[in-house]
Design a protein around this motif. Structure first.
Motif, PDB file in Angstrom:
ATOM      1  N   UNK A  93     -36.665  13.182   7.287  1.00 32.19           N
ATOM      2  CA  UNK A  93     -36.201  13.030   5.900  1.00 32.19           C
ATOM      3  C   UNK A  93     -37.348  12.746   4.926  1.00 32.19           C
ATOM      4  N   UNK A  94     -37.521  13.597   3.907  1.00 34.13           N
ATOM      5  CA  UNK A  94     -38.604  13.356   2.944  1.00 34.13           C
ATOM      6  C   UNK A  94     -38.387  12.065   2.141  1.00 34.13           C
ATOM      7  N   UNK A  95     -37.127  11.738   1.830  1.00 38.12           N
ATOM      8  CA  UNK A  95     -36.855  10.506   1.073  1.00 38.12           C
ATOM      9  C   UNK A  95     -37.269   9.270   1.871  1.00 38.12           C
ATOM     10  N   UNK A  96     -36.933   9.302   3.154  1.00 36.88           N
ATOM     11  CA  UNK A  96     -37.281   8.140   3.979  1.00 36.88           C
ATOM     12  C   UNK A  96     -38.791   8.032   4.117  1.00 36.88           C
ATOM     13  N   UNK A  97     -39.441   9.170   4.319  1.00 37.48           N
ATOM     14  CA  UNK A  97     -40.888   9.176   4.460  1.00 37.48           C
ATOM     15  C   UNK A  97     -41.537   8.591   3.199  1.00 37.48           C
ATOM     16  N   UNK A  98     -40.956   8.891   2.048  1.00 38.24           N
ATOM     17  CA  UNK A  98     -41.572   8.476   0.782  1.00 38.24           C
ATOM     18  C   UNK A  98     -41.289   6.996   0.468  1.00 38.24           C
ATOM     19  N   UNK A  99     -40.026   6.620   0.532  1.00 38.71           N
ATOM     20  CA  UNK A  99     -39.662   5.275   0.062  1.00 38.71           C
ATOM     21  C   UNK A  99     -39.484   4.235   1.163  1.00 38.71           C
ATOM     22  N   UNK A 100     -39.256   4.695   2.381  1.00 34.59           N
ATOM     23  CA  UNK A 100     -39.010   3.747   3.486  1.00 34.59           C
ATOM     24  C   UNK A 100     -39.883   4.122   4.685  1.00 34.59           C
ATOM     25  N   UNK A 101     -41.198   4.235   4.455  1.00 36.36           N
ATOM     26  CA  UNK A 101     -42.073   4.728   5.530  1.00 36.36           C
ATOM     27  C   UNK A 101     -41.980   3.882   6.807  1.00 36.36           C
ATOM     28  N   UNK A 102     -41.678   2.620   6.622  1.00 37.21           N
ATOM     29  CA  UNK A 102     -41.514   1.723   7.773  1.00 37.21           C
ATOM     30  C   UNK A 102     -40.413   2.244   8.705  1.00 37.21           C
ATOM     31  N   UNK A 139     -52.384 -10.371  16.916  1.00 37.19           N
ATOM     32  CA  UNK A 139     -53.253  -9.295  16.419  1.00 37.19           C
ATOM     33  C   UNK A 139     -52.456  -8.314  15.556  1.00 37.19           C
ATOM     34  N   UNK A 140     -51.219  -7.995  16.013  1.00 29.99           N
ATOM     35  CA  UNK A 140     -50.432  -7.003  15.278  1.00 29.99           C
ATOM     36  C   UNK A 140     -49.957  -7.533  13.929  1.00 29.99           C
ATOM     37  N   UNK A 141     -49.609  -8.816  13.879  1.00 25.38           N
ATOM     38  CA  UNK A 141     -49.157  -9.382  12.600  1.00 25.38           C
ATOM     39  C   UNK A 141     -50.295  -9.284  11.587  1.00 25.38           C
ATOM     40  N   UNK A 142     -51.473  -9.644  12.035  1.00 20.04           N
ATOM     41  CA  UNK A 142     -52.637  -9.582  11.143  1.00 20.04           C
ATOM     42  C   UNK A 142     -52.861  -8.142  10.669  1.00 20.04           C
ATOM     43  N   UNK A 143     -52.840  -7.222  11.625  1.00 20.63           N
ATOM     44  CA  UNK A 143     -53.084  -5.819  11.287  1.00 20.63           C
ATOM     45  C   UNK A 143     -52.001  -5.293  10.347  1.00 20.63           C
ATOM     46  N   UNK A 144     -50.764  -5.714  10.607  1.00 20.61           N
ATOM     47  CA  UNK A 144     -49.644  -5.244   9.807  1.00 20.61           C
ATOM     48  C   UNK A 144     -49.782  -5.701   8.354  1.00 20.61           C
ATOM     49  N   UNK A 145     -50.187  -6.966   8.175  1.00 22.42           N
ATOM     50  CA  UNK A 145     -50.326  -7.482   6.807  1.00 22.42           C
ATOM     51  C   UNK A 145     -51.460  -6.760   6.077  1.00 22.42           C
ATOM     52  N   UNK A 146     -52.517  -6.478   6.813  1.00 19.70           N
ATOM     53  CA  UNK A 146     -53.684  -5.864   6.172  1.00 19.70           C
ATOM     54  C   UNK A 146     -53.555  -4.357   6.002  1.00 19.70           C
ATOM     55  N   UNK A 147     -52.649  -3.750   6.767  1.00 15.89           N
ATOM     56  CA  UNK A 147     -52.599  -2.285   6.752  1.00 15.89           C
ATOM     57  C   UNK A 147     -52.277  -1.795   5.350  1.00 15.89           C
ATOM     58  N   UNK A 148     -53.027  -0.819   4.959  1.00 10.68           N
ATOM     59  CA  UNK A 148     -52.995  -0.409   3.563  1.00 10.68           C
ATOM     60  C   UNK A 148     -52.009   0.709   3.328  1.00 10.68           C
ATOM     61  N   UNK A 149     -50.815   0.466   3.763  1.00 10.07           N
ATOM     62  CA  UNK A 149     -49.882   1.576   3.738  1.00 10.07           C
ATOM     63  C   UNK A 149     -49.063   1.540   2.466  1.00 10.07           C
ATOM     64  N   UNK A 150     -49.208   2.513   1.617  1.00 10.68           N
ATOM     65  CA  UNK A 150     -48.436   2.507   0.395  1.00 10.68           C
ATOM     66  C   UNK A 150     -47.125   3.231   0.627  1.00 10.68           C
ATOM     67  N   UNK A 151     -47.226   4.501   0.930  1.00  6.73           N
ATOM     68  CA  UNK A 151     -45.982   5.232   1.155  1.00  6.73           C
ATOM     69  C   UNK A 151     -46.129   6.294   2.235  1.00  6.73           C
ATOM     70  N   UNK A 152     -47.343   6.434   2.758  1.00  8.03           N
ATOM     71  CA  UNK A 152     -47.499   7.438   3.799  1.00  8.03           C
ATOM     72  C   UNK A 152     -47.354   6.790   5.159  1.00  8.03           C
ATOM     73  N   UNK A 153     -46.941   7.571   6.116  1.00 10.82           N
ATOM     74  CA  UNK A 153     -46.772   7.054   7.457  1.00 10.82           C
ATOM     75  C   UNK A 153     -48.148   6.939   8.109  1.00 10.82           C
ATOM     76  N   UNK A 154     -48.389   5.779   8.660  1.00 16.85           N
ATOM     77  CA  UNK A 154     -49.700   5.552   9.279  1.00 16.85           C
ATOM     78  C   UNK A 154     -49.869   6.389  10.536  1.00 16.85           C
ATOM     79  N   UNK A 155     -51.084   6.743  10.787  1.00 13.24           N
ATOM     80  CA  UNK A 155     -51.363   7.532  11.980  1.00 13.24           C
ATOM     81  C   UNK A 155     -52.027   6.722  13.076  1.00 13.24           C
ATOM     82  N   UNK A 156     -52.396   5.509  12.728  1.00 10.03           N
ATOM     83  CA  UNK A 156     -53.286   4.782  13.627  1.00 10.03           C
ATOM     84  C   UNK A 156     -52.680   4.485  15.004  1.00 10.03           C
ATOM     85  N   UNK A 157     -51.392   4.533  15.111  1.00  8.22           N
ATOM     86  CA  UNK A 157     -50.826   4.162  16.400  1.00  8.22           C
ATOM     87  C   UNK A 157     -49.969   5.267  16.987  1.00  8.22           C
ATOM     88  N   UNK A 158     -50.218   6.487  16.538  1.00  8.42           N
ATOM     89  CA  UNK A 158     -49.437   7.582  17.113  1.00  8.42           C
ATOM     90  C   UNK A 158     -49.961   7.923  18.488  1.00  8.42           C
TER      91      UNK A 158
END
Lengths: 794, 166
Positions: A84-93, A775-794
């Motif tokens: 879904x493009x809407x989910x990808x845009x507004x609810x990337x989580x 470690x993940x909580x720290x990374x999650x807070x710092x992750x600079x994710x605005x609206x794109x889906x992160x690739x770092x853990x694919x």
């Protein structure tokens, strides 16, 4: 796979009706990716009778994005969430969480509702039939969680989901929250332990000595070694309470202006006095005996319950303002009081009366010779001895009766120097028989050890007198004591040869009933209540405590005092389940040879505070340690979503409140209908990170979903939810509080991460998850994710 | 709702009407699609492996989506259109499907057990998205496991078909 009936449901209503019809024996198939594997492996202890396919239901497969938020139908495929493009845009989580689930082909089948309602992945719970399953673990109605002392590397680090019924608590007449106070004892919080214990039992120093111990036989620790010595811990905490009586028996801060009279100062009277005084009422306890304590003082022998303990207990109650008026007859009080059903002067205005007079009237044998000299009755005998009287019984004493009082009498007589003590009873010595002696196993064993000779299965035919004085008794063989339904109805074989026993005196201990003169009131009429043994018949101290508790609630309701003594203790969400390999430490018993020297020496010595702390660590805090299975659940909790079911609308966190048998609060015939997610704030950043051993297919070891709202680099709001670390999505509120108002930077994130795991109680093999979570909580807070889906853990 | 008596499946263009029941040739409610394909209909091109949807080997295409046939009950497939590996080549001429040919050309297999699933997953991807990127192919095939480590060749084979006609 075994076969089953199959239904295609065309509507949720139809599916719910089918679920109700099968009453727990049907399963919903919403996608099948979880269910079919479980059925194939035969890991369920009850294979379902029917499967209800809900895939044919129309109009439940939708994603509707609007200005206020998102609505997702329960039968929407996970693949559609990812696409879904809407989910990808507004609810990337959410898109990322969906993408992290299983594999693309499975996501073509798996549905949102199915993902939320799936079952846990615990390998003990899912132990397949092919290799010896199913294992009846706690989740399947067994006694213990197999992961507790087993391989728990993938299990919860924040404790277990509580069992619906805790056996120790449910078998305690007073429903004392044992796991709760043991947990506090273990952590060294004695004040909190006392509060929890006294919520249900205000006289634990006494019950800690004389309780027949209803709880320990049901303690699940015995699956590993021995039950927790709850009784010993109770006694230790009880003694601690009496040693610090000023702290725990404090006078109430506010007086209610009401006065309650309690008639009887035994366990029921003392219990009621405590709770009623605590609520601010004036409490006056009346008793016909010269000293308060009732049966505790006059019937239970001091070698089991030292008088000193009873006196301290009474003193503690006095210090909180309870008044005791002794050596008075209720009738005389009644004549000078006014109030409910009571005539007399207004000098004593009573608002309620609690009759707890106990059972002081001994039953008689009704055989020839009973009126002879040298025949005594148990309670009369015990109270005379306990009042300090010396009674010469001769060297050969016969006690008649098979209950606890009879055994108490026999052991008392033995301690007072009788050379031979014989106990004659109707019941059998075979403790497994329906006709067994009602005394407790341990009492019987102790009595025999002390030299009491038991003659079972005998009824008394006659007490033989010589010159009006006891010289012995004649018996007859008792062939059956109780009917199959438990009704007392002894039958004898008069023809069989039976014992003739010579003796110098006889003490009859075949039961006691309440004194009718006390209960000639109309109960509950105008504020007159009764409880304890007087109401129930002769029972135990803890049963009297429980009865008084219940009556106090009735009295409070009657007085409408508005300050109901509600139990303030709230359960924490998870049980602090843990297994430590510690052997049982029990109270130390004096050897029989020393015991029989005196009635004043206590049979057993209690444990020290450090010993009870160690013993309390043996409580495994029964709970299911499986982690919540749904990845979407973590995302939904972080996004503050709502779950709409066929019955109600719940916040995600409420929906996923786990019990030991379920990961959601869905009822037996309740189904998920829709998910609603509010639009996240514009200046928020979302992140979802899932840590697995292999990327696709595998389940999370730890996952973190976060929504961080910030202005100018400073966090204004945060929602941080951890997955795969607890039975339900774990909202890291401490971490949220730590980052709020702080700059979203390395330091702030690290600090929040520390707080996120501060309450962790890892098991023997999963402490590594605590580090990953941090470690993940720290990374999650710092992750600079605005609206794109992160690739770092694919 | 009366229980259904039979299911009709369209497999590789051919209609199969199967009765529900416990006799030989009938469909038990507990029968999975992989079981029906292999044991009832003799379509053994689709391989069965983990039985838990975790390996991707039993993948078939149902209503245009690649799905694990071990996680589907046949009784729930009434009216579905299913394509298995047997349905890919041109049935009249015997010519292999371009994906099959590419797997041969790039030697994208060793033992070949995972190959039908790999090809069916790739086929569903290309049907929906004829020119996927390398990342998209990797993602689509992420649930198809191969113990012989043929993935590098599989990727090349699928890419070669994806790039045709670009």
């Amino acid at each position: 796979m075994k076969s089953f009936k199959h239904h295609n449901a065309r509507s949720l209503r139809e599916a719910a009706a089918l679920l109700a019809k099968y009453n727990g024996r049907a399963r919903i198939n919403a996608g099948g990716t979880d269910l079919l594997g479980r059925l194939r492996d035969g890991c369920e202890s009850d294979f379902p009778e029917a499967l209800i396919n809900i895939k044919p239901i129309r109009n439940l497969d939708y994603i509707k994005a609007g200005a206020r938020g998102l609505r997702i139908g329960a039968l929407t495929k996970l693949a559609d969430l990812v696409a879904s493009p809407e989910i990808k845009r507004d609810y990337p989580l959410l898109a990322e969480a969906a993408h992290s689930i299983a594999s693309p082909n499975l996501r073509n089948m798996a549905t949102v509702g199915g993902n939320l309602a799936q079952d846990v992945r615990c390998w003990y719970y899912r132990y397949p039939q092919q290799i010896g399953g199913p294992i009846v673990c706690l989740r399947k109605g067994g006694r213990v969680c197999s992961a507790l002392a087993g391989d728990n590397r993938y299990h919860s680090i924040f404790g277990g989901a509580p069992a619906a019924e805790r056996q120790c608590v449910s078998h305690c007449p007073a429903s004392v929250n044992m796991p709760g106070y043991l947990r506090q004892v273990r952590q060294g919080n004695l004040t909190e332990a006392v509060r929890i214990l006294m919520d249900c039992n205000p006289i634990p120093a006494i019950t800690g000595r004389v309780c027949p111990i209803f709880c320990e036989p049901h303690c699940n620790r015995s699956e590993y070694d021995d039950p927790v010595a709850i009784h010993s811990v109770e006694r230790g905490v009880g003694d601690y309470i009496l040693d610090h009586a000023a702290d725990y028996y404090a006078a109430p801060l506010n007086e209610s202006g009401k006065t309650v009279a309690i008639v009887g100062s035994g366990p029921a009277g003392l219990t009621a006095a405590f709770y009623l005084r605590k609520s601010g009422h004036q409490v006056i306890v009346y008793d016909k005996m010269p000293e308060p304590g009732g049966m505790l003082l006059y019937s239970i022998p001091p070698y089991r319950l030292p008088k000193e303990v009873v006196r301290k207990q009474v003193q503690a109650l006095k210090s909180m303002g309870v008044k005791f008026e002794m050596s008075v007859d209720w009738g005389s009080v009644r004549s000078r009081a006014s109030g409910p059903q009571v005539g007399g002067t207004p000098a004593l205005q009573l608002d309620a009366v609690f009759l707890a007079g106990g059972t002081w009237k001994s039953l008689q044998l009704g055989v020839p010779g009973e009126q002879g000299q040298g025949v005594y009755y148990a309670l009369d005998y015990l109270s005379r001895i306990n009042s300090g009287e010396k009674l010469g019984l001769g060297t050969k004493v016969i006690v008649v009766g098979g209950g606890s009082v009879a055994v108490d009498v026999a052991r008392t007589v033995r301690r007072l120097g009788a050379g031979e003590v014989h106990l004659v009873c109707l019941e059998t010595r075979d403790l497994a028989s329906k006709d067994r002696m009602p005394a407790l196993d341990k009492e019987i064993a102790d009595a025999e050890e002390e030299g009491v000779v038991i003659h079972p299965s005998l009824g008394i035919r006659e007490i033989v007198l010589e010159n009006g004085k006891v010289s012995g008794l004649e018996t007859q063989r008792c062939i059956s004591v109780r009917e199959p339904d438990g009704k007392f109805s002894p039958r004898y074989d008069g023809t069989a040869p039976a014992l003739s026993l010579p003796g110098d005196s006889i003490i009859v201990a075949i039961g006691q009933v309440h004194d009718l003169s006390l209960s000639d009131f109309e109960e509950n009429a105008n504020g007159i209540f009764s409880g304890g043994d007087m109401k129930s018949g002769a029972s135990t101290v803890i049963q009297a405590v429980a009865s008084a508790q219940k009556t106090v609630q009735e009295i409070e309701a009657y007085l409408n005092a508005g300050q109901l003594n509600t139990r303030a203790y709230t359960e924490s969400e998870y049980t602090e389940s843990c297994f430590e390999d510690i052997p049982r430490t029990d109270i130390r018993e004096t050897p029989a040879g020393n015991r029989i020297q005196s009635i004043a020496v206590e049979d057993a010595q209690g444990l020290s505070l450090s010993e009870i702390e160690t013993e309390a660590r043996r409580c495994v805090n029964c709970g299911c340690l499986a982690i919540g299975p749904s990845d979407l659940a973590i995302a939904l909790a972080a996004l503050d979503a709502t779950v709409v079911t066929t019955r109600r609308t719940l916040a995600a966190q409420e929906f996923f409140a786990a019990s030991a048998t379920r990961s959601t609060v869905l009822g037996q015939d309740e189904l998920v209908k829709e998910i609603r997610i509010p639009k996240p704030p514009g200046n928020s950043r979302q992140s979802y990170i899932k840590f697995t051993l292999r990327k696709p297919v595998d389940f999370a070891l730890v996952s973190v979903a976060s929504v961080i709202t910030s202005k100018g680099g400073v966090c204004s709001d945060a929602r941080i939810v951890l997955g795969a670390v607890a039975p339900s999505p774990f909202r890291a509120r401490a971490a949220e509080a730590a980052i709020k108002g702080k700059p979203v930077d390395e330091n702030g994130a690290a600090e929040a991460a520390r707080f996120a795991v501060a309450e962790a109680v890892p098991l023997s093999m999963n402490a590594y998850k605590v580090e990953i979570a941090k470690a993940l909580v720290k990374r999650s807070i710092l992750s600079n994710q605005q609206s794109a889906v992160s690739n770092q853990h694919k | 709702m009366a229980a259904i008596k039979s299911v009709t499946l369209k497999i590789n263009g051919q209609i199969h009407e199967l009765d529900i029941g416990s006799k030989v040739g009938q469909i038990d409610p507990a029968d999975t699609l992989i079981h029906t394909l292999r044991e009832t209909l003799g379509l053994t091109g689709t391989k069965a492996s983990c039985g838990n949807g975790a390996c991707g080997i039993c993948t078939v295409i149902m209503d245009s989506k690649a799905v694990p046939s071990c996680k589907i009950l046949t009784i729930e497939c009434d009216g579905k259109e299913i394509t298995t590996i047997e349905g890919l080549r041109n049935l009249k001429t015997g010519t292999l499907h371009p994906l099959q040919q590419a797997f041969v050309d790039f030697t994208a297999f060793q033992c070949g057990f995972c190959t039908p699933g790999m090809i069916m997953t790739a086929k569903a991807l290309l049907d929906e998205n004829p020119h996927p990127s390398e990342e998209e192919i990797k993602d689509a095939l992420s649930g198809n496991f191969c113990r012989c480590v043929s993935h590098y060749q599989v990727l090349k084979a699928v890419l070669s078909v994806a790039e045709k006609g670009r």
